[in-house]
Motif scaffolding. Structure first.
Motif, PDB file in Angstrom:
ATOM      1  N   GLY A   1      -0.588  -1.536   4.534  1.00 40.10           N
ATOM      2  CA  GLY A   1      -1.597  -0.892   4.672  1.00 40.10           C
ATOM      3  C   GLY A   1      -2.704  -1.257   3.731  1.00 40.10           C
ATOM      4  N   GLY A   2      -2.492  -2.217   2.804  1.00 34.58           N
ATOM      5  CA  GLY A   2      -3.595  -2.801   1.829  1.00 34.58           C
ATOM      6  C   GLY A   2      -4.279  -4.006   2.804  1.00 34.58           C
TER       7      GLY A   2
ATOM      8  N   ILE B   1      -6.051   7.571  10.618  1.00 39.52           N
ATOM      9  CA  ILE B   1      -4.766   7.242  11.291  1.00 39.52           C
ATOM     10  C   ILE B   1      -3.589   7.685  10.400  1.00 39.52           C
ATOM     11  CG2 ILE B   1      -3.136   5.501  12.392  1.00 39.52           C
ATOM     12  CD1 ILE B   1      -5.847   4.367  13.422  1.00 39.52           C
ATOM     13  N   ALA B   2      -3.567   7.130   9.149  1.00 41.25           N
ATOM     14  CA  ALA B   2      -2.562   7.483   8.402  1.00 41.25           C
ATOM     15  C   ALA B   2      -2.393   8.961   7.836  1.00 41.25           C
ATOM     16  CB  ALA B   2      -2.793   6.864   6.874  1.00 41.25           C
TER      17      ALA B   2
ATOM     18  N   SER C   1      10.709  12.159   6.081  1.00 43.12           N
ATOM     19  CA  SER C   1      10.509  11.943   4.566  1.00 43.12           C
ATOM     20  C   SER C   1      10.079  10.604   4.633  1.00 43.12           C
ATOM     21  CB  SER C   1      11.534  12.140   3.813  1.00 43.12           C
ATOM     22  OG  SER C   1      11.939  13.577   3.580  1.00 43.12           O
ATOM     23  N   MET C   2      10.511   9.736   5.189  1.00 46.98           N
ATOM     24  CA  MET C   2      10.419   8.038   5.189  1.00 46.98           C
ATOM     25  C   MET C   2       9.102   7.924   5.910  1.00 46.98           C
ATOM     26  SD  MET C   2      14.152   6.668   6.097  1.00 46.98           S
ATOM     27  CE  MET C   2      13.811   5.127   6.315  1.00 46.98           C
ATOM     28  N   ILE C   3       8.766   8.662   7.109  1.00 42.48           N
ATOM     29  CA  ILE C   3       7.461   8.406   7.692  1.00 42.48           C
ATOM     30  C   ILE C   3       6.437   8.832   6.778  1.00 42.48           C
ATOM     31  CG2 ILE C   3       6.206   9.121   9.740  1.00 42.48           C
ATOM     32  CD1 ILE C   3       8.943   9.288  11.387  1.00 42.48           C
TER      33      ILE C   3
ATOM     34  N   ASN D   1       1.743   7.932   3.638  1.00 44.41           N
ATOM     35  CA  ASN D   1       0.931   8.213   2.562  1.00 44.41           C
ATOM     36  C   ASN D   1       0.378   7.045   1.827  1.00 44.41           C
ATOM     37  OD1 ASN D   1       0.803  10.988   2.330  1.00 44.41           O
ATOM     38  ND2 ASN D   1       2.874  11.304   1.706  1.00 44.41           N
ATOM     39  N   SER D   2       1.391   6.035   1.716  1.00 47.75           N
ATOM     40  CA  SER D   2       1.185   4.774   0.872  1.00 47.75           C
ATOM     41  C   SER D   2      -0.133   3.950   1.600  1.00 47.75           C
ATOM     42  CB  SER D   2       2.286   3.871   1.002  1.00 47.75           C
ATOM     43  OG  SER D   2       3.429   4.328   0.292  1.00 47.75           O
ATOM     44  N   VAL D   3      -0.340   4.086   2.828  1.00 49.26           N
ATOM     45  CA  VAL D   3      -1.315   3.485   3.586  1.00 49.26           C
ATOM     46  C   VAL D   3      -2.552   4.206   3.230  1.00 49.26           C
ATOM     47  CG1 VAL D   3      -2.425   2.936   5.699  1.00 49.26           C
ATOM     48  CG2 VAL D   3       0.139   2.403   5.300  1.00 49.26           C
ATOM     49  N   GLY D   4      -2.625   5.601   3.369  1.00 47.22           N
ATOM     50  CA  GLY D   4      -3.630   6.337   3.099  1.00 47.22           C
ATOM     51  C   GLY D   4      -4.130   6.240   1.611  1.00 47.22           C
TER      52      GLY D   4
END
Length: 431
Positions: free
Chosen positions: A74-75, A89-90, A119-121, A126-129
């Protein structure tokens, strides 16, 4: 109210400086609260389906690797494409996965595997966002308001952790799982308002397409960035040796007493410290020597954890407690020590976030935020391993007592090995 008292309160100038930042902050806060509802509700849901504590713990484990990998990727996306688009998109992926949780539950089609998969998705999106939204902030407000913006983020985290888990338990008890997931879906809509109204935010500077070259480019920058690297190391030390969260259930059962209520109180105390330190952060955000601020805050964190260990040592010599017989005085003392730790950690976070946002070039900021997610996610898990393993072979009060001392000592040594870190000046940011 006196001028001195007003000066101590949280700085709200970022709201006045940027409507776009304000909308994104409101959206992130409401969506984050909803996210906490879903995290806790999924755990309760898994326990109802399996009656297994191990199955519940695997919810967090299952989400860890996707969170780390997606944080890194995501970074890279945030440094290669329009950050508004990446964040949207995230958010859409998170919204759809939460909506699917609600639909499956209303249709009584949910299974433990669906709960794990969604939960994994959620964790990955959330990490990307998170990496993208954090990289966006310096484009929305002036550099001299970044510390104030980070303090406002502390308000968000405090509200999420204090209110979210308790509200999830109440909603599940009163309305059931379907309504609780549905409420998160509604709260997620606020995130779209905050992101949809942003301007286009292409990265500034040389763009490297996502892939191995982009990742290596980020690591090369980190190798040269002594101050950023040091704040990562300091945070890892603090979270590895000063994170007693894994001990809370045992403390409620055998040392402090009170059972699950004590566990919840201790957890909420940390969040309360985070919230209050942000609420009274007016003078904190004006301090320009952020390296010294991080050093002192993290050592104060270590001292608070040491104090927590001392309280537990006293509890070990006090009359025996159990789930039905709580030592109220020591629970209050332990909660106060943990509130101090939450406050110190939040102050460190304000300076660390500001250093990252102000000193790292825009073209590489997303990748550095992605790496930071690994630090933030990995440190507490190392802390759980340290505290749990050491407590198994010794006693419950020993890990925080030793850990607090180690945090104070190791941070002092590390910072003195990097003089530029102590000399870091927010008015002349150098990574």
């Amino acid at each position: 109210m006196s001028g001195g008292a007003r000066g101590a309160l949280i700085d709200l100038r970022p709201f006045r400086a940027s409507g776009a930042f304000t909308r994104m902050w409101i959206g992130s806060t409401l969506a984050g609260l909803g996210g906490q509802l879903t995290i806790v509700t999924v755990m309760l849901h898994v326990f109802e389906l399996t009656a297994s504590t191990f199955a519940v713990s695997m919810v967090a484990v299952a989400g860890l690797i996707p969170m780390i990998l997606s944080g890194l990727y995501g970074g890279m996306l945030a440094d290669a494409f329009d950050r508004r688009t990446v964040a949207l998109i995230a958010a859409i992926i998170t919204f759809v996965s939460t909506l699917l949780l609600a639909v499956l539950t209303w249709g009584q089609l949910e299974t433990i595997w669906w709960l794990y998969a969604l939960s994994m998705i959620n964790s990955a999106a959330n990490s990307v966002g998170m990496a993208t939204r954090t990289a966006i902030v310096p484009r929305l407000i002036p550099r001299d308001l970044l510390a104030a913006a980070s303090a406002l983020n502390g308000i968000t985290i405090g509200v999420m952790v204090m209110v979210g888990p308790a509200l999830a338990g109440i909603l599940v008890a009163l309305t059931g799982y379907g309504w609780t997931y549905t409420i998160d879906v509604v709260l997620m809509l606020a995130m779209f308002l905050g992101l949809w109204t942003l301007p286009a935010l292409r990265p500034e500077g040389e763009i490297v397409r996502p892939g191995l070259e982009s990742l290596v480019d980020g690591w090369r920058f980190l190798k040269r960035a002594a101050n950023i690297r040091m704040q990562y190391l300091v945070d890892i030390v603090a979270m590895t040796f000063g994170q007693p969260l894994a001990l809370f259930p045992a403390l409620g059962a055998v040392l402090l007493g009170g059972g699950a209520v004590t566990t919840g109180a201790l957890t909420a105390a940390v969040a309360a410290g985070t919230f209050l330190s942000s609420l009274f952060s007016g003078r904190i955000v004006r301090y320009r020597w952020h390296g010294r601020g991080i050093e002192r805050a993290v050592q104060a964190y270590g001292a608070a954890i040491l104090l927590f260990g001392v309280v537990l040592l006293i509890a070990a010599w006090s009359p025996e407690a159990d789930e039905a017989h709580a030592n109220i005085a020591l629970i209050v003392a332990a909660s106060a020590a943990l509130a101090l730790s939450g406050a110190a950690d939040n102050i460190s976070s304000i300076y660390r976030n500001t250093m990252m946002q102000a000193s790292v070039p825009d073209a590489i900021r997303g990748r550095l935020q992605g790496i930071f997610i690994i630090v933030v996610a990995g440190g507490p898990r190392l802390g759980a391993l340290y505290a749990g393993t050491l407590a198994t072979f010794t006693v419950l009060w020993f890990p925080p007592l030793l850990g607090g001392l180690l945090v104070i000592a190791l941070v002092g040594v590390l910072v003195r090995l990097t003089p530029s870190f102590r000399a870091y000046d927010a008015e002349d940011p150098v990574p």
